[in-house]
Write a protein that holds these residues in place. Structure first.
Motif, PDB file in Angstrom:
ATOM      1  N   GLU A 108       8.003   3.037  -4.190  1.00 31.76           N
ATOM      2  CA  GLU A 108       8.383   3.191  -5.592  1.00 31.76           C
ATOM      3  C   GLU A 108       8.821   1.841  -6.135  1.00 31.76           C
ATOM      4  N   GLN A 109       8.429   1.541  -7.399  1.00 31.52           N
ATOM      5  CA  GLN A 109       8.880   0.293  -8.020  1.00 31.52           C
ATOM      6  C   GLN A 109       9.346   0.570  -9.449  1.00 31.52           C
ATOM      7  N   ASN A 110      10.415  -0.147  -9.839  1.00 36.82           N
ATOM      8  CA  ASN A 110      10.937  -0.013 -11.197  1.00 36.82           C
ATOM      9  C   ASN A 110      10.795  -1.311 -11.975  1.00 36.82           C
ATOM     10  N   LEU A 111       9.782  -2.109 -11.592  1.00 36.29           N
ATOM     11  CA  LEU A 111       9.539  -3.407 -12.217  1.00 36.29           C
ATOM     12  C   LEU A 111       8.540  -3.322 -13.354  1.00 36.29           C
ATOM     13  N   ASN A 112       8.041  -2.118 -13.611  1.00 37.56           N
ATOM     14  CA  ASN A 112       7.030  -1.902 -14.648  1.00 37.56           C
ATOM     15  C   ASN A 112       5.741  -2.686 -14.354  1.00 37.56           C
ATOM     16  N   HIS A 113       5.466  -2.871 -13.072  1.00 33.69           N
ATOM     17  CA  HIS A 113       4.246  -3.574 -12.676  1.00 33.69           C
ATOM     18  C   HIS A 113       3.051  -2.632 -12.710  1.00 33.69           C
ATOM     19  N   ASP A 114       1.922  -3.166 -13.128  1.00 36.15           N
ATOM     20  CA  ASP A 114       0.701  -2.358 -13.160  1.00 36.15           C
ATOM     21  C   ASP A 114       0.058  -2.230 -11.788  1.00 36.15           C
ATOM     22  N   ALA A 115       0.067  -3.321 -11.024  1.00 35.16           N
ATOM     23  CA  ALA A 115      -0.672  -3.353  -9.765  1.00 35.16           C
ATOM     24  C   ALA A 115       0.241  -3.084  -8.578  1.00 35.16           C
ATOM     25  N   MET A 116      -0.276  -2.335  -7.618  1.00 43.40           N
ATOM     26  CA  MET A 116       0.463  -2.070  -6.391  1.00 43.40           C
ATOM     27  C   MET A 116      -0.484  -2.180  -5.208  1.00 43.40           C
ATOM     28  N   TYR A 117       0.097  -2.520  -4.041  1.00 42.96           N
ATOM     29  CA  TYR A 117      -0.700  -2.848  -2.857  1.00 42.96           C
ATOM     30  C   TYR A 117      -0.046  -2.262  -1.612  1.00 42.96           C
ATOM     31  N   TRP A 118      -0.879  -1.945  -0.625  1.00 47.70           N
ATOM     32  CA  TRP A 118      -0.391  -1.593   0.698  1.00 47.70           C
ATOM     33  C   TRP A 118      -1.008  -2.544   1.716  1.00 47.70           C
ATOM     34  N   TYR A 119      -0.107  -3.080   2.580  1.00 48.89           N
ATOM     35  CA  TYR A 119      -0.542  -3.970   3.649  1.00 48.89           C
ATOM     36  C   TYR A 119      -0.072  -3.418   4.988  1.00 48.89           C
ATOM     37  N   ARG A 120      -0.809  -3.814   5.997  1.00 50.94           N
ATOM     38  CA  ARG A 120      -0.412  -3.518   7.371  1.00 50.94           C
ATOM     39  C   ARG A 120      -0.136  -4.835   8.064  1.00 50.94           C
ATOM     40  N   GLN A 121       0.968  -4.893   8.824  1.00 52.36           N
ATOM     41  CA  GLN A 121       1.327  -6.113   9.549  1.00 52.36           C
ATOM     42  C   GLN A 121       1.451  -5.796  11.026  1.00 52.36           C
ATOM     43  N   ASP A 122       0.656  -6.484  11.825  1.00 53.55           N
ATOM     44  CA  ASP A 122       0.726  -6.382  13.282  1.00 53.55           C
ATOM     45  C   ASP A 122       1.260  -7.699  13.836  1.00 53.55           C
ATOM     46  N   PRO A 123       1.921  -7.654  14.997  1.00 60.32           N
ATOM     47  CA  PRO A 123       2.539  -8.867  15.552  1.00 60.32           C
ATOM     48  C   PRO A 123       1.541 -10.011  15.678  1.00 60.32           C
ATOM     49  N   GLY A 124       1.928 -11.188  15.190  1.00 61.10           N
ATOM     50  CA  GLY A 124       1.098 -12.378  15.331  1.00 61.10           C
ATOM     51  C   GLY A 124      -0.102 -12.434  14.414  1.00 61.10           C
ATOM     52  N   GLN A 125      -0.261 -11.424  13.563  1.00 65.01           N
ATOM     53  CA  GLN A 125      -1.409 -11.420  12.656  1.00 65.01           C
ATOM     54  C   GLN A 125      -0.947 -11.503  11.211  1.00 65.01           C
ATOM     55  N   GLY A 126      -1.824 -11.988  10.362  1.00 69.39           N
ATOM     56  CA  GLY A 126      -1.531 -11.983   8.936  1.00 69.39           C
ATOM     57  C   GLY A 126      -1.571 -10.587   8.372  1.00 69.39           C
ATOM     58  N   LEU A 127      -0.930 -10.408   7.234  1.00 63.54           N
ATOM     59  CA  LEU A 127      -0.971  -9.112   6.561  1.00 63.54           C
ATOM     60  C   LEU A 127      -2.411  -8.773   6.192  1.00 63.54           C
ATOM     61  N   ARG A 128      -2.771  -7.514   6.375  1.00 62.20           N
ATOM     62  CA  ARG A 128      -4.115  -7.061   6.021  1.00 62.20           C
ATOM     63  C   ARG A 128      -4.019  -5.975   4.958  1.00 62.20           C
ATOM     64  N   LEU A 129      -4.867  -6.094   3.963  1.00 57.82           N
ATOM     65  CA  LEU A 129      -4.819  -5.198   2.812  1.00 57.82           C
ATOM     66  C   LEU A 129      -5.482  -3.871   3.139  1.00 57.82           C
ATOM     67  N   ILE A 130      -4.753  -2.774   2.878  1.00 59.81           N
ATOM     68  CA  ILE A 130      -5.281  -1.437   3.137  1.00 59.81           C
ATOM     69  C   ILE A 130      -5.900  -0.866   1.861  1.00 59.81           C
ATOM     70  N   TYR A 131      -5.108  -0.758   0.823  1.00 60.28           N
ATOM     71  CA  TYR A 131      -5.552  -0.254  -0.476  1.00 60.28           C
ATOM     72  C   TYR A 131      -4.787  -1.000  -1.564  1.00 60.28           C
ATOM     73  N   TYR A 132      -5.355  -1.019  -2.747  1.00 59.33           N
ATOM     74  CA  TYR A 132      -4.644  -1.539  -3.892  1.00 59.33           C
ATOM     75  C   TYR A 132      -5.021  -0.756  -5.133  1.00 59.33           C
ATOM     76  N   SER A 133      -4.121  -0.835  -6.103  1.00 60.98           N
ATOM     77  CA  SER A 133      -4.323  -0.117  -7.357  1.00 60.98           C
ATOM     78  C   SER A 133      -3.943  -1.034  -8.504  1.00 60.98           C
ATOM     79  N   GLN A 134      -4.849  -1.241  -9.424  1.00 60.18           N
ATOM     80  CA  GLN A 134      -4.580  -2.128 -10.556  1.00 60.18           C
ATOM     81  C   GLN A 134      -4.045  -1.359 -11.756  1.00 60.18           C
ATOM     82  N   ILE A 135      -4.219  -0.039 -11.728  1.00 60.59           N
ATOM     83  CA  ILE A 135      -3.797   0.762 -12.872  1.00 60.59           C
ATOM     84  C   ILE A 135      -3.666   2.209 -12.420  1.00 60.59           C
TER      85      ILE A 135
END
Lengths: 113, 115
Positions: free
Chosen positions: B24-51
């Protein structure tokens, strides 16, 4: 291919010492390059942001530099404190990736007293 | 962590079970993202929503599903089809347009463990 690689993977330094973390990227130019700090079990927090035309950006004891010729950015931490212990992540927004970010694997820094 | 909250902090999943992570966000942002983080790896994008009512697959969407019925909420469901769900999940949001378009603000994360 858009890639971001960081080194070293981990680093231990004594409190009060300086250190430098490296970030190499493969594609240029890019939209912007950010350094994030991530405390254990928390979300990343942005430290600095640089556009491709900038050479350096500071935020207190943190200074990020950019060398476009070598496709490398560095994050310098001066007079380290115990609270600097965290992972530091380099993130690049490449032009060909829209608004999506490409994350490096991070450098885990431990500052010992 | 700003105005982004994630719950729960820790989540346990049994074999064959679907689980849902809240963001949940109360920043009035349009875009939201989900990332997965595994040890020693960069964040990987799962899904995103622009609107609201629209979302796109990221790099590792298989085994996950999302919905965006409200601007402030972007829940992630980890389905039984995700065979290796143990990871740290981070939600982020960003404003749409303007000089801060690409600034993503992250939540505190949810650690998912498999029993």
């Amino acid at each position: 291919k858009n890639q971001v690689e960081q080194s070293p993977q981990s680093l231990i330094i004594l409190e009060g010492k300086n250190c430098t973390l490296q970030c190499n990227y493969t594609v240029s130019p890019f939209s912007n390059l950010r350094w994030y700090k991530q405390d254990t079990g928390r979300g990343p927090v942005s430290l600095t942001i640089m556009t491709f035309s900038e050479n350096t950006k500071s935020n207190g004891r943190y200074t990020a530099t950019l060398d476009a010729d070598t496709k490398q950015s560095s994050l310098h931490i001066t007079a380290s404190q115990l609270s600097d212990s965290a992972s530091y992540i380099c993130v690049v927004t490449f032009y060909n990736a829209g608004n999506m970010l490409t994350f490096g694997g991070g450098t885990r820094l431990m500052v010992k007293p | 962590d700003g105005g982004i909250t994630q719950s729960p902090k820790y989540l346990f999943r049994k074999e064959g079970q679907n689980v849902t992570l809240s963001c949940e966000q109360n920043l009035n942002h349009d875009a939201m993202y989900w990332y997965r983080q595994d040890p020693g790896q960069g964040l990987r994008l799962i899904y995103y929503s622009q609107i609201v009512n629209d979302f796109q697959k990221g790099d590792i969407a298989e085994g996950y599903s999302v919905s965006r019925e409200k601007k402030e909420s972007f829940p992630l469901t980890v389905t039984s089809a995700q065979k290796n769900p143990t990871a740290f999940y981070l939600c982020a949001s960003s404003p749409r347009g303007g000089p801060n378009q690409e600034t993503q603000y992250f939540g505190p994360g949810t650690r998912l463990l498999v029993l």
